[in-house]
Design a protein around this motif. Structure first.
Motif, PDB file in Angstrom:
ATOM      1  N   PHE A  81      -9.913  16.287   0.921  1.00  0.00           N
ATOM      2  CA  PHE A  81      -9.901  14.912   1.696  1.00  0.00           C
ATOM      3  C   PHE A  81      -8.395  14.897   2.384  1.00  0.00           C
ATOM      4  CE2 PHE A  81      -7.289  14.649  -2.567  1.00  0.00           C
ATOM      5  CZ  PHE A  81      -5.968  14.162  -1.985  1.00  0.00           C
ATOM      6  N   ILE A  82      -8.158  13.975   3.261  1.00  0.00           N
ATOM      7  CA  ILE A  82      -6.934  13.697   4.181  1.00  0.00           C
ATOM      8  C   ILE A  82      -6.571  12.562   3.977  1.00  0.00           C
ATOM      9  CG2 ILE A  82      -6.031  14.093   6.398  1.00  0.00           C
ATOM     10  CD1 ILE A  82      -8.314  15.992   7.063  1.00  0.00           C
ATOM     11  N   GLY A  83      -5.258  12.280   3.680  1.00  0.00           N
ATOM     12  CA  GLY A  83      -4.655  10.769   3.292  1.00  0.00           C
ATOM     13  C   GLY A  83      -3.329  10.861   3.735  1.00  0.00           C
ATOM     14  N   LEU A  84      -2.826   9.433   3.387  1.00  0.00           N
ATOM     15  CA  LEU A  84      -1.491   9.197   3.712  1.00  0.00           C
ATOM     16  C   LEU A  84      -0.753   8.850   2.582  1.00  0.00           C
ATOM     17  CD1 LEU A  84      -2.119   6.861   7.037  1.00  0.00           C
ATOM     18  CD2 LEU A  84      -1.510   9.258   7.077  1.00  0.00           C
ATOM     19  N   LEU A  85       0.657   9.006   2.549  1.00  0.00           N
ATOM     20  CA  LEU A  85       1.310   8.841   1.243  1.00  0.00           C
ATOM     21  C   LEU A  85       2.687   8.227   1.883  1.00  0.00           C
ATOM     22  CD1 LEU A  85       2.351   8.998  -1.747  1.00  0.00           C
ATOM     23  CD2 LEU A  85       3.050  11.414  -1.112  1.00  0.00           C
ATOM     24  N   ASN A  86       3.265   7.167   1.224  1.00  0.00           N
ATOM     25  CA  ASN A  86       4.592   6.331   1.433  1.00  0.00           C
ATOM     26  C   ASN A  86       5.527   7.072   0.463  1.00  0.00           C
ATOM     27  OD1 ASN A  86       6.435   5.098   2.352  1.00  0.00           O
ATOM     28  ND2 ASN A  86       5.622   3.063   1.628  1.00  0.00           N
ATOM     29  N   ASP A  87       6.115   8.180   0.636  1.00  0.00           N
ATOM     30  CA  ASP A  87       7.278   8.655  -0.506  1.00  0.00           C
ATOM     31  C   ASP A  87       8.444   7.960  -0.355  1.00  0.00           C
ATOM     32  OD1 ASP A  87       8.410  10.395  -2.208  1.00  0.00           O
ATOM     33  OD2 ASP A  87       8.107  12.007  -0.925  1.00  0.00           O
ATOM     34  N   ARG A  88       8.826   7.327  -1.370  1.00  0.00           N
ATOM     35  CA  ARG A  88      10.113   6.356  -1.380  1.00  0.00           C
ATOM     36  C   ARG A  88      11.245   7.376  -1.470  1.00  0.00           C
ATOM     37  NH1 ARG A  88       9.246   0.978  -2.306  1.00  0.00           N
ATOM     38  NH2 ARG A  88       6.991   0.611  -1.168  1.00  0.00           N
ATOM     39  N   ASN A 126       5.009   7.578   5.618  1.00  0.00           N
ATOM     40  CA  ASN A 126       5.966   8.405   6.095  1.00  0.00           C
ATOM     41  C   ASN A 126       5.496  10.033   5.745  1.00  0.00           C
ATOM     42  OD1 ASN A 126       6.279   8.922   3.365  1.00  0.00           O
ATOM     43  ND2 ASN A 126       8.428   8.022   3.262  1.00  0.00           N
ATOM     44  N   SER A 127       4.394  10.283   5.294  1.00  0.00           N
ATOM     45  CA  SER A 127       3.785  11.790   4.809  1.00  0.00           C
ATOM     46  C   SER A 127       2.283  11.859   4.926  1.00  0.00           C
ATOM     47  CB  SER A 127       4.229  12.069   3.511  1.00  0.00           C
ATOM     48  OG  SER A 127       5.700  12.036   3.533  1.00  0.00           O
ATOM     49  N   LEU A 128       1.868  13.014   5.477  1.00  0.00           N
ATOM     50  CA  LEU A 128       0.484  13.259   5.475  1.00  0.00           C
ATOM     51  C   LEU A 128       0.337  14.024   4.083  1.00  0.00           C
ATOM     52  CD1 LEU A 128      -1.898  13.227   7.322  1.00  0.00           C
ATOM     53  CD2 LEU A 128      -1.341  15.709   8.123  1.00  0.00           C
ATOM     54  N   TYR A 129      -1.134  13.645   3.401  1.00  0.00           N
ATOM     55  CA  TYR A 129      -1.142  14.375   2.268  1.00  0.00           C
ATOM     56  C   TYR A 129      -2.736  14.901   2.316  1.00  0.00           C
ATOM     57  CZ  TYR A 129      -0.854  14.848  -2.814  1.00  0.00           C
ATOM     58  OH  TYR A 129      -0.742  15.150  -4.008  1.00  0.00           O
ATOM     59  N   LEU A 130      -2.728  16.319   1.902  1.00  0.00           N
ATOM     60  CA  LEU A 130      -3.949  16.947   1.927  1.00  0.00           C
ATOM     61  C   LEU A 130      -4.068  17.700   0.648  1.00  0.00           C
ATOM     62  CD1 LEU A 130      -2.303  17.854   4.908  1.00  0.00           C
ATOM     63  CD2 LEU A 130      -4.598  18.168   5.468  1.00  0.00           C
ATOM     64  N   ARG A 131      -5.576  17.843   0.346  1.00  0.00           N
ATOM     65  CA  ARG A 131      -6.051  18.671  -0.665  1.00  0.00           C
ATOM     66  C   ARG A 131      -6.866  19.954  -0.242  1.00  0.00           C
ATOM     67  NH1 ARG A 131      -9.977  19.105  -4.854  1.00  0.00           N
ATOM     68  NH2 ARG A 131      -9.013  19.950  -6.997  1.00  0.00           N
ATOM     69  N   VAL A 132      -6.526  20.958  -0.100  1.00  0.00           N
ATOM     70  CA  VAL A 132      -7.249  22.029   0.525  1.00  0.00           C
ATOM     71  C   VAL A 132      -7.203  23.357  -0.160  1.00  0.00           C
ATOM     72  CG1 VAL A 132      -6.428  21.240   2.936  1.00  0.00           C
ATOM     73  CG2 VAL A 132      -5.036  22.884   1.730  1.00  0.00           C
ATOM     74  N   GLU A 159       0.765  -1.276  -0.069  1.00  0.00           N
ATOM     75  CA  GLU A 159      -0.234  -0.098   0.142  1.00  0.00           C
ATOM     76  C   GLU A 159       0.774   1.327   0.003  1.00  0.00           C
ATOM     77  OE1 GLU A 159      -4.123   1.358   2.203  1.00  0.00           O
ATOM     78  OE2 GLU A 159      -2.549   0.270   3.374  1.00  0.00           O
ATOM     79  N   GLN A 160       0.671   2.046  -1.006  1.00  0.00           N
ATOM     80  CA  GLN A 160       1.552   3.376  -1.017  1.00  0.00           C
ATOM     81  C   GLN A 160       0.699   4.764  -0.577  1.00  0.00           C
ATOM     82  OE1 GLN A 160       4.649   3.346  -1.981  1.00  0.00           O
ATOM     83  NE2 GLN A 160       4.449   1.209  -1.676  1.00  0.00           N
ATOM     84  N   THR A 161      -0.723   4.721  -0.789  1.00  0.00           N
ATOM     85  CA  THR A 161      -1.511   5.796  -0.671  1.00  0.00           C
ATOM     86  C   THR A 161      -2.730   5.108   0.379  1.00  0.00           C
ATOM     87  OG1 THR A 161      -2.690   5.571  -2.578  1.00  0.00           O
ATOM     88  CG2 THR A 161      -0.762   7.244  -2.449  1.00  0.00           C
ATOM     89  N   ARG A 162      -3.395   5.992   1.078  1.00  0.00           N
ATOM     90  CA  ARG A 162      -4.656   5.744   1.856  1.00  0.00           C
ATOM     91  C   ARG A 162      -5.482   7.006   2.116  1.00  0.00           C
ATOM     92  NH1 ARG A 162      -4.168   2.894   7.408  1.00  0.00           N
ATOM     93  NH2 ARG A 162      -3.288   1.233   6.159  1.00  0.00           N
ATOM     94  N   VAL A 163      -6.689   6.999   1.821  1.00  0.00           N
ATOM     95  CA  VAL A 163      -7.397   8.254   2.173  1.00  0.00           C
ATOM     96  C   VAL A 163      -8.207   7.817   3.334  1.00  0.00           C
ATOM     97  CG1 VAL A 163      -9.585   9.398   1.358  1.00  0.00           C
ATOM     98  CG2 VAL A 163      -7.888   8.499  -0.291  1.00  0.00           C
ATOM     99  N   LEU A 164      -7.976   8.642   4.531  1.00  0.00           N
ATOM    100  CA  LEU A 164      -8.443   8.641   5.850  1.00  0.00           C
ATOM    101  C   LEU A 164      -9.661   9.273   5.678  1.00  0.00           C
ATOM    102  CD1 LEU A 164      -5.099   9.791   7.799  1.00  0.00           C
ATOM    103  CD2 LEU A 164      -6.031   7.323   7.287  1.00  0.00           C
ATOM    104  N   TRP A 165      -9.831  10.391   5.298  1.00  0.00           N
ATOM    105  CA  TRP A 165     -11.224  11.204   5.555  1.00  0.00           C
ATOM    106  C   TRP A 165     -11.369  11.895   4.305  1.00  0.00           C
ATOM    107  CZ3 TRP A 165      -7.469  11.702   9.698  1.00  0.00           C
ATOM    108  CH2 TRP A 165      -7.755  11.094  10.738  1.00  0.00           C
ATOM    109  N   GLU A 166     -12.729  11.856   3.766  1.00  0.00           N
ATOM    110  CA  GLU A 166     -13.175  12.657   2.607  1.00  0.00           C
ATOM    111  C   GLU A 166     -14.537  13.088   3.057  1.00  0.00           C
ATOM    112  OE1 GLU A 166     -13.264  10.515  -0.830  1.00  0.00           O
ATOM    113  OE2 GLU A 166     -14.316   8.960  -0.061  1.00  0.00           O
ATOM    114  N   PHE A 167     -14.938  14.280   2.692  1.00  0.00           N
ATOM    115  CA  PHE A 167     -15.930  15.096   3.033  1.00  0.00           C
ATOM    116  C   PHE A 167     -17.000  14.985   1.702  1.00  0.00           C
ATOM    117  CE2 PHE A 167     -12.388  16.330   5.186  1.00  0.00           C
ATOM    118  CZ  PHE A 167     -12.619  16.309   6.570  1.00  0.00           C
TER     119      PHE A 167
END
Length: 303
Positions: A279-286, A185-191, A98-106
Motif C-alpha cells: 500500500f501507499i499512504g500518508l502519515l502525519n508524524d508529530r 508531512n510524510s509518505l508511508y509505504l510497505r514494499v 486525521e493522522q494516517t490515510r491510505v491512498l492506494w492499495e492493490f
C-alpha cells in the motif's frame, strides 16, 4: 483602416477562445485523443507519417455524447455533495484529526488500472516492464528487465529506465483535480524489493507552462530478501528536478497541488528487477519538525 482590421481580428480571436472554453468540457472526452495528435508535430527519425489526418479519426456520435454528458453531470453532483460535507467528502473535525490515510492499495485488477507503466521503449530502448497482482492478490508486483543499450537513431544519448505512475485525478467535465496532502508531512509505504534503488517522484501542478517537466524526487532503497519493509519518507526530503537535472532554486512541495505519484528505476545496471507494493499512504508524524532539508536562495537580494 489598420486599426479597424486589428480590432476585428482581436474580436474574432476572443470569440474563438470563448467558444473553446464552453465546448471543451463537453467535447473533451470525445476529441481528446484526436486533438492531442493534431497539436503534436514531433515524429521520431525513421517513423512513417500517418496516412490519415487526425480529424478523419473523430467519431461524432450523438448517443456517445449524451452518455458522456449524463456521466459528467452525475460526477458533478457527487463533487458538489462532497464539497458541502467537508474536505475530501469528510466532516471538518475528522479532517483535522486525521493522522494516517491510505491512498492506494492493490487487491484487484481495478486497483491496478489506476496506474500506468512505461519504459525506454517509448524512445526506442529495449527495457521491459510489467505490472500484475502478487501472490494471493495482496500486492502489486512490478517487474521486468532493464537494458541500458542506447537506440541507434542519432538522437538519443541515454537509455535504460522503467517507471510506474498513478493516473492523475480528473473531475467532472474533464477538469483537473489535485490531491491535497497539506495535512500530512510524510509518505508511508510497505514494499518488498530486490535490493535495487528506486526513485520516488511526486508531480505537482505547474504554475507556468515551462514548469511542466518539474517534479520532486527522493530515493527509496530496498534491502532485498523475503521480508517486507515499511518506508517513511518526509516530504521535506524531496528535491526539485527538471528533465533529470537537479535545480539550483529549491523550494518545498506544494502539497495542496499534487497531481500524481510514481516510481522509477534507472540505476544503469542491466538485468531483471522486481518491486512489490502492498500500500501507499500518508502519515502525519508529530515528531518530525523539519520544514525543508535543502538550502534556499534569495531570488532578489537587497543590496
Amino acid at each position: 483602416m489598420a486599426l479597424t482590421i486589428t480590432l476585428l481580428n482581436s474580436a474574432y480571436l476572443g470569440g474563438r477562445c470563448c467558444r473553446h472554453k464552453v465546448l471543451c468540457p463537453i467535447l473533451g472526452p470525445l476529441l481528446s485523443d484526436s486533438m492531442s495528435k493534431l497539436y503534436s508535430s514531433y515524429r521520431r527519425p525513421g517513423s512513417q507519417p500517418e496516412k490519415k489526418t487526425s480529424w478523419q479519426n473523430v467519431d461524432f456520435s450523438f448517443k456517445k455524447g449524451f452518455d458522456v454528458l449524463k456521466t459528467q453531470l452525475s460526477m458533478l453532483k457527487k463533487e458538489t455533495k462532497d464539497y458541502l460535507i467537508g474536505p475530501g467528502g469528510h466532516p471538518f473535525n475528522r479532517y483535522l484529526l486525521e493522522q494516517t490515510r491510505v491512498l492506494w492499495e492493490f487487491r484487484s485488477q481495478e486497483d491496478l488500472s489506476k496506474w500506468v507503466i512505461s519504459s525506454d521503449v517509448e524512445i526506442g530502448g529495449k527495457s521491459e516492464v510489467y505490472l500484475k497482482l502478487g501472490r494471493n492478490n495482496q500486492a502489486a508486483l512490478l517487474y521486468g528487465t532493464l537494458n541500458t543499450e542506447v537506440p541507434r537513431d542519432g538522437e538519443t544519448k541515454y537509455s535504460g529506465y522503467c517507471s510506474m505512475r498513478a493516473k492523475p485525478p480528473v473531475g467532472s467535465f474533464a477538469r483537473k483535480k489535485y490531491y491535497d496532502w497539506s495535512n500530512f508531512n510524510s509518505l508511508y509505504l510497505r514494499v518488498r524489493g530486490d535490493g535495487r534503488p528506486w526513485m520516488v517522484n511526486i508531480y505537482t501542478d505547474p504554475y507556468f507552462s515551462h514548469q511542466k517537466d518539474d517534479l520532486y524526487n527522493y530515493f527509496m532503497f530496498t534491502r532485498g530478501g523475503p521480508y517486507w519493509e515499511e518506508i517513511k519518507i518526509p516530504f521535506s526530503k524531496f528535491f526539485l528536478s527538471s528533465r533529470g537535472r537537479v535545480q539550483d532554486d529549491q523550494h518545498p512541495i506544494w502539497l495542496d497541488k499534487v497531481s500524481t505519484l510514481g516510481f522509477t528505476i534507472g540505476d544503469k545496471v542491466d538485468g531483471p528487477f522486481q518491486l512489490e507494493i502492498d500500500f501507499i499512504g500518508l502519515l502525519n508524524d508529530r515528531a518530525h519538525k523539519e520544514e525543508f532539508a535543502y538550502e534556499m536562495y534569495e531570488k532578489n537580494p537587497q543590496i
